[in-house]
Each structure stands twice: as structure tokens, then as C-alpha cells.
Design an enzyme around this catalytic site. Structure first.
Site, PDB file in Angstrom:
ATOM      1  N   ARG A  37      43.892  35.953  35.751  1.00 15.21           N
ATOM      2  CA  ARG A  37      43.811  35.419  37.108  1.00 15.21           C
ATOM      3  C   ARG A  37      44.448  34.036  37.233  1.00 15.21           C
ATOM      4  O   ARG A  37      44.001  33.218  38.026  1.00 15.21           O
ATOM      5  CB  ARG A  37      42.352  35.377  37.591  1.00 15.21           C
ATOM      6  CG  ARG A  37      41.698  36.747  37.723  1.00 15.21           C
ATOM      7  CD  ARG A  37      42.352  37.548  38.825  1.00 15.21           C
ATOM      8  NE  ARG A  37      41.651  38.802  39.080  1.00 15.21           N
ATOM      9  CZ  ARG A  37      40.741  38.958  40.021  1.00 15.21           C
ATOM     10  NH1 ARG A  37      40.408  37.964  40.802  1.00 15.21           N
ATOM     11  NH2 ARG A  37      40.176  40.129  40.185  1.00 15.21           N
ATOM     12  N   ARG A  41      43.813  32.257  43.634  1.00 14.63           N
ATOM     13  CA  ARG A  41      43.187  31.296  44.544  1.00 14.63           C
ATOM     14  C   ARG A  41      42.934  29.904  44.017  1.00 14.63           C
ATOM     15  O   ARG A  41      42.580  29.017  44.786  1.00 14.63           O
ATOM     16  CB  ARG A  41      41.889  31.890  45.092  1.00 14.63           C
ATOM     17  CG  ARG A  41      42.164  33.039  46.044  1.00 14.63           C
ATOM     18  CD  ARG A  41      40.915  33.802  46.322  1.00 14.63           C
ATOM     19  NE  ARG A  41      40.367  34.300  45.069  1.00 14.63           N
ATOM     20  CZ  ARG A  41      39.205  34.905  44.958  1.00 14.63           C
ATOM     21  NH1 ARG A  41      38.462  35.058  46.022  1.00 14.63           N
ATOM     22  NH2 ARG A  41      38.785  35.338  43.798  1.00 14.63           N
ATOM     23  N   ARG A  50      50.101  32.930  50.685  1.00 12.21           N
ATOM     24  CA  ARG A  50      49.345  34.116  51.083  1.00 12.21           C
ATOM     25  C   ARG A  50      48.785  34.036  52.506  1.00 12.21           C
ATOM     26  O   ARG A  50      48.346  35.054  53.054  1.00 12.21           O
ATOM     27  CB  ARG A  50      48.169  34.323  50.112  1.00 12.21           C
ATOM     28  CG  ARG A  50      48.437  35.189  48.895  1.00 12.21           C
ATOM     29  CD  ARG A  50      48.572  36.671  49.238  1.00 12.21           C
ATOM     30  NE  ARG A  50      47.566  37.115  50.207  1.00 12.21           N
ATOM     31  CZ  ARG A  50      46.305  37.368  49.933  1.00 12.21           C
ATOM     32  NH1 ARG A  50      45.863  37.249  48.712  1.00 12.21           N
ATOM     33  NH2 ARG A  50      45.468  37.753  50.868  1.00 12.21           N
ATOM     34  N   ASP A  86      47.149  44.299  41.840  1.00 10.04           N
ATOM     35  CA  ASP A  86      45.708  44.512  41.728  1.00 10.04           C
ATOM     36  C   ASP A  86      45.469  45.873  41.097  1.00 10.04           C
ATOM     37  O   ASP A  86      46.339  46.762  41.174  1.00 10.04           O
ATOM     38  CB  ASP A  86      45.015  44.436  43.087  1.00 10.04           C
ATOM     39  CG  ASP A  86      43.509  44.306  42.916  1.00 10.04           C
ATOM     40  OD1 ASP A  86      43.024  43.185  42.687  1.00 10.04           O
ATOM     41  OD2 ASP A  86      42.812  45.343  42.957  1.00 10.04           O
ATOM     42  N   TYR A 161      34.614  51.572  41.050  1.00 10.28           N
ATOM     43  CA  TYR A 161      34.892  51.279  42.471  1.00 10.28           C
ATOM     44  C   TYR A 161      34.896  52.558  43.310  1.00 10.28           C
ATOM     45  O   TYR A 161      34.364  52.585  44.419  1.00 10.28           O
ATOM     46  CB  TYR A 161      36.231  50.544  42.623  1.00 10.28           C
ATOM     47  CG  TYR A 161      36.145  49.092  42.204  1.00 10.28           C
ATOM     48  CD1 TYR A 161      35.473  48.165  42.992  1.00 10.28           C
ATOM     49  CD2 TYR A 161      36.718  48.646  41.026  1.00 10.28           C
ATOM     50  CE1 TYR A 161      35.374  46.833  42.616  1.00 10.28           C
ATOM     51  CE2 TYR A 161      36.632  47.314  40.634  1.00 10.28           C
ATOM     52  CZ  TYR A 161      35.955  46.410  41.440  1.00 10.28           C
ATOM     53  OH  TYR A 161      35.850  45.104  41.063  1.00 10.28           O
TER      54      TYR A 161
HETATM   55  O1  CP3 Z   1      46.650  36.328  37.962  1.00  6.98           O
HETATM   56  C1  CP3 Z   1      46.382  37.515  37.678  1.00  6.98           C
HETATM   57  O2  CP3 Z   1      45.527  37.809  36.834  1.00  6.98           O
HETATM   58  C2  CP3 Z   1      47.196  38.617  38.308  1.00  6.98           C
HETATM   59  C3  CP3 Z   1      46.661  39.224  39.451  1.00  6.98           C
HETATM   60  C4  CP3 Z   1      45.421  40.079  39.451  1.00  6.98           C
HETATM   61  C5  CP3 Z   1      44.655  40.242  40.631  1.00  6.98           C
HETATM   62  N1  CP3 Z   1      43.693  41.190  40.400  1.00  6.98           N
HETATM   63  C6  CP3 Z   1      44.917  39.532  41.884  1.00  6.98           C
HETATM   64  C7  CP3 Z   1      43.846  39.451  42.897  1.00  6.98           C
HETATM   65  C8  CP3 Z   1      44.848  40.901  38.471  1.00  6.98           C
HETATM   66  C9  CP3 Z   1      45.255  41.076  37.020  1.00  6.98           C
HETATM   67  C10 CP3 Z   1      43.774  41.598  39.099  1.00  6.98           C
HETATM   68  C11 CP3 Z   1      42.972  42.629  38.416  1.00  6.98           C
HETATM   69  C12 CP3 Z   1      41.669  43.006  38.987  1.00  6.98           C
HETATM   70  N2  CP3 Z   1      41.353  43.285  40.280  1.00  6.98           N
HETATM   71  C13 CP3 Z   1      40.543  43.269  38.199  1.00  6.98           C
HETATM   72  C14 CP3 Z   1      40.488  43.165  36.704  1.00  6.98           C
HETATM   73  C15 CP3 Z   1      40.444  41.737  36.295  1.00  6.98           C
HETATM   74  C16 CP3 Z   1      39.091  41.111  36.372  1.00  6.98           C
HETATM   75  O3  CP3 Z   1      38.982  40.092  37.056  1.00  6.98           O
HETATM   76  O4  CP3 Z   1      38.162  41.631  35.757  1.00  6.98           O
HETATM   77  C17 CP3 Z   1      39.510  43.654  39.073  1.00  6.98           C
HETATM   78  C18 CP3 Z   1      38.106  44.008  38.655  1.00  6.98           C
HETATM   79  C19 CP3 Z   1      40.036  43.675  40.378  1.00  6.98           C
HETATM   80  C20 CP3 Z   1      39.344  44.037  41.636  1.00  6.98           C
HETATM   81  C21 CP3 Z   1      39.376  42.897  42.583  1.00  6.98           C
HETATM   82  N3  CP3 Z   1      40.444  42.603  43.389  1.00  6.98           N
HETATM   83  C22 CP3 Z   1      38.421  41.883  42.754  1.00  6.98           C
HETATM   84  C23 CP3 Z   1      37.080  41.816  42.069  1.00  6.98           C
HETATM   85  C24 CP3 Z   1      38.942  40.957  43.693  1.00  6.98           C
HETATM   86  C25 CP3 Z   1      38.342  39.640  44.174  1.00  6.98           C
HETATM   87  C26 CP3 Z   1      37.704  39.764  45.500  1.00  6.98           C
HETATM   88  C27 CP3 Z   1      37.424  38.383  46.067  1.00  6.98           C
HETATM   89  O5  CP3 Z   1      38.091  38.007  47.047  1.00  6.98           O
HETATM   90  O6  CP3 Z   1      36.542  37.682  45.553  1.00  6.98           O
HETATM   91  C28 CP3 Z   1      40.212  41.429  44.061  1.00  6.98           C
HETATM   92  C29 CP3 Z   1      41.147  40.771  44.977  1.00  6.98           C
HETATM   93  C30 CP3 Z   1      42.185  39.976  44.273  1.00  6.98           C
HETATM   94  N4  CP3 Z   1      42.978  40.432  43.275  1.00  6.98           N
HETATM   95  C31 CP3 Z   1      42.549  38.644  44.575  1.00  6.98           C
HETATM   96  C32 CP3 Z   1      43.609  38.318  43.725  1.00  6.98           C
HETATM   97  C33 CP3 Z   1      44.398  37.053  43.680  1.00  6.98           C
HETATM   98  C34 CP3 Z   1      41.908  37.767  45.646  1.00  6.98           C
HETATM   99  C35 CP3 Z   1      42.436  38.152  46.979  1.00  6.98           C
HETATM  100  C36 CP3 Z   1      42.955  37.000  47.755  1.00  6.98           C
HETATM  101  O7  CP3 Z   1      43.477  36.030  47.170  1.00  6.98           O
HETATM  102  O8  CP3 Z   1      42.887  37.114  48.970  1.00  6.98           O
END
Ligand code: CP3
Length: 353
Positions: A37, A41, A50, A86, A161
Site C-alpha cells: 500500500r 492515501r 484521485r 485492486d 468478499y
Molecule cells: O500500493 C499498493 O499496495 C497498490 C495498490 C493496492 C490497492 N489495493 C489499492 C487500493 C493493492 C495491492 C490492493 C490490494 C487489496 N485490496 C487487498 C490486499 C492487500 C491488503 O491490504 O491486505 C485487499 C484486502 C483489498 C480490498 C480493499 N480495497 C480494501 C480493504 C480497500 C480499502 C477500503 C478503504 O477505503 O478503507 C480497498 C480500496 C483501495 N485499494 C484503496 C486503494 C488505494 C483505497 C481507495 C481510495 O483511495 O479511494
């Protein structure tokens, strides 16, 4: 562990990256460092870019994907990039109704409850995700010698999910299906494994220099249940990629009771969370283990003196491994000061083997 062939053409650099060398158990000048990550954010430039674009829309725009992926590389000087995408992207691409709700995570229109629900999980075709191919190709050129890590959600974490309908603390419906409807469960995970494998293959074919399988929620399971209900499916993702010539990283949170199984699933590098020291992880995985981790992400919010001590400890404990990739035990938290992340990179780079 298979020794990745790194001169297989495509547009990868001929000199093995520090990440590839660590994966092959060859020591480098210092442990390569990147952060799960790292794109996202915690970065003001990310929030700016974004603004006004929904997460899943951003994930379909090659220019945005490229720029967001590059941001932490430029800012922090990390040794690997991770593709901005994602875990639900391949599912959305084949038509599964999923949205990513800000502050919540993936939310599914119609949770999977019975065999007929599986019809929506058709195989992924590379043509379903042209923006991934385009973004990866462009990034590999732009990154030069810095490897791009492609990724996929693992079958269990994706299933969680799809079965729960959204994020879950206890994964109760998922576990109930696993134990109560094992035939449906294995059919579901079979399909997800095919999709995850194809999603990784698309990224490798476009030039990704490594892949990571995220089984973020597998730590909800006992070792016995992981071995029986999950391991065969994660192996079906990773094993066929053994000859692809790129390191395969396998990551979970709370999975320290079965790190050896996660390695056996076909991983070159095993991700470790902050709950056990890396030398203990090496003992559990076995001789020749290559590990990734394992700074507690919360410590990025602590005083520098504490953080420095912990980072030094982790690098020292990582010397017990044949290779160590410095990372967090899970993702960067949104409130993290990016300047602290940069400082950790500089520190790790100063701590030679
Ligand atoms: O920087 C990185 O790691 C690359 C991008 C990345 C994202 N999601 C971007 C993202 C990666 C590798 C993921 C994988 C992901 N997504 C996982 C496995 C990694 C982990 O954290 O265990 C999981 C479980 C998800 C599912 C998911 N998608 C979650 C839990 C969330 C967060 C929700 C929130 O807003 O709290 C997302 C959304 C997400 N994926 C965001 C980002 C940058 C946030 C959305 C935003 O910025 O509006």
C-alpha cells in the site's frame, strides 16, 4: 526454490534486481525495501490525482495507474513498484457486480450462496483487462531497472468478499460454507484460482518483474482448515507460474501458524506479519527460506527513535534468512507521514548485509 531466469527477453532489465537476487538467495548490498500500500492515501499527490475519480474507474485508466504507481517510487526511492490496482479488478472485469466504497472496501451486489451463483465467475481473458497490459508495459519501460510487482488476491481472500458480500471481521458465512458446503466451496475456489492465475499471467506477460499473491484474511483459519480448504487452490495459482521467471511472493496476515504451507504452495518469498520475528519465521519455513516483512505498520506513527530501533532489529533478524525483502507486516496506514516512510527507506539502505 526455483532460480528465476531473469534474461527471458520481454522488456525486463538484464541485470537481476535486488528483489530478484533476494528471491534467489543471493545477498545484495542491502535488503531491497518496498511497502504494501505504498501507493495510496498516505500520499497527498495521490489524493490530488484521485479527487473526483472513483477507485474502480481509476483502476481502468492506464495513465492514472502509471502515475499513481510511480508516485511512491519517485518520492521514497523504494526498490520495487507495486501496480496500482485492486484485488477485485479481475472480478469486476468479468462482470461481477462489485463496488469499492470509500472507507469500507469492496461491496458485492449479489453475494455467492449457491452453485448457480458461480456462473458469474467465468474465466478471465487478457482482453478483459487491456488497461492492465497497457499500464504494465508502460510502467516497465518507465521504471527501468526497478521491478514492477504485479499482484492478485488469493482465492480465499477473494471468496471472503464474495461470500460475505463485503468486508468481514469474523468471516462467519465464509467458514460456514467451507465446512457446511465443501463441494460448493471447492468449486468456488477452483474458479477463483483460475481467475487469479490468469490475472497474474497477464501482468507477467506484460513485463511485471515479480508477483504477489495477497491472502490478507487467511489468518482467520486454523492450520488444518488452511491446509484442507485453501492451500490446494493457492497452489493452483502459484505452481503453474514456477517457470515464468519471476519471483512469487505469498503474503497473509496472522498466518504464522502455517508459513511453511504458504511456502509449499509455490512461493519463492513468504510474507511475514509483525507477530513473530523473522528468524523465527525462517525456522518455521525451513532452510533456504526467503522472507518479506515485517515492520508493524503502526510503528510508522511512533517516535523515530522507536521506529529506528525496530527497523534495525528487523534487518538484523532478516540476516537469518537466505534472502530478506524489507516491508511492513501489512499495508501503510492512511495517517502515515510520507516523510517517515522515506526515512525508513534511507535507513534500510544504510544497513548493509
Ligand atoms: O500500493 C499498493 O499496495 C497498490 C495498490 C493496492 C490497492 N489495493 C489499492 C487500493 C493493492 C495491492 C490492493 C490490494 C487489496 N485490496 C487487498 C490486499 C492487500 C491488503 O491490504 O491486505 C485487499 C484486502 C483489498 C480490498 C480493499 N480495497 C480494501 C480493504 C480497500 C480499502 C477500503 C478503504 O477505503 O478503507 C480497498 C480500496 C483501495 N485499494 C484503496 C486503494 C488505494 C483505497 C481507495 C481510495 O483511495 O479511494
Amino acid at each position: 526454490m526455483s532460480n528465476p531466469q531473469l534474461d527471458d527477453g520481454v522488456s525486463r532489465d538484464a541485470t537481476p534486481s535486488l528483489l530478484a537476487r533476494a528471491a534467489a538467495g543471493q545477498p545484495g548490498p542491502y535488503p531491497p525495501v518496498w511497502f504494501m500500500r505504498q501507493a495510496g492515501r498516505s500520499l497527498p499527490e495521490y489524493r490530488e490525482l484521485r479527487a473526483g475519480t472513483a477507485m474502480l474507474d481509476a483502476c481502468r485508466q492506464p495513465e492514472l495507474i502509471t502515475e499513481i504507481t510511480m508516485q511512491p517510487v519517485r518520492r521514497h526511492g523504494v526498490d520495487a513498484a507495486i501496480l496500482f490496482s485492486d484485488i477485485v479488478v479481475p472480478l469486476v472485469a468479468i462482470g461481477v457486480g462489485i463496488d469499492i466504497v470509500p472507507g469500507v472496501g469492496p461491496v458485492v451486489d449479489k453475494p455467492i450462496r449457491e452453485t448457480a451463483d458461480l456462473d458469474v465467475l467465468r474465466e478471465l481473458d487478457p482482453a478483459d483487462v487491456p488497461y492492465i497490459t497497457e499500464a504494465v508495459r508502460g510502467l516497465v519501460t518507465e521504471l527501468g531497472p526497478t521491478p514492477l510487482i504485479g499482484f492478485s488476491g488469493a482465492p480465499f481472500t477473494l471468496a471472503s468478499y464474495l461470500v460475505e458480500g463485503g468486508p468481514s471481521r469474523d468471516h462467519a458465512r465464509t467458514k460456514a460454507m467451507m465446512h457446511g458446503q465443501p463441494v460448493l466451496w471447492h468449486a468456488l475456489l477452483n474458479r477463483l484460482a483460475v481467475i487469479a492465475r490468469e490475472f497474474l499471467r497477464v501482468q507477467i506477460d506484460a513485463g511485471a518483474g515479480a508477483v504477489q499473491l495477497f491472502d490478507s484474511w487467511a489468518g482467520a483459519l486454523s492450520r488444518a482448515d488452511y491446509e484442507r480448504y485453501v492451500l490446494p487452490h493457492s497452489r493452483a495459482v502459484l505452481e503453474p507460474l514456477a517457470d515464468a521467471g519471476v519471483p512469487r511472493i505469498h503474503f497473509g496476515v496472522g498466518t504464522n501458524e502455517f508459513l511453511d504451507l504458504m511456502h509449499d504452495a509455490g512461493a519463492d518469498i513468504v510474507g511475514v506479519d509483525w507477530r513473530i520475528p523473522l528468524d523465527e519465521a525462517v525456522r518455521r519455513i525451513g532452510p533456504g527460506a526467503v522472507v518479506q516483512g515485517n515492520l508493524d505498520p503502526a510503528l510508522l506513527l511512533a517516535d523515530w527513535s522507536v521506529l529506528e530501533r525496530e527497523a534495525r532489529r528487523i534487518v538484523a533478524e532478516g540476516r537469518a534468512a537466505a534472502g530478506h525483502v524489507f516491508n511492513l507486516g501489512h499495508g501503510v496506514l492512511p495517517d502515515t507521514d510520507p516523510a517517515v516512510v522515506t526515512r525508513v527507506v534511507e535507513l534500510v539502505h544504510s544497513l548493509g548485509h
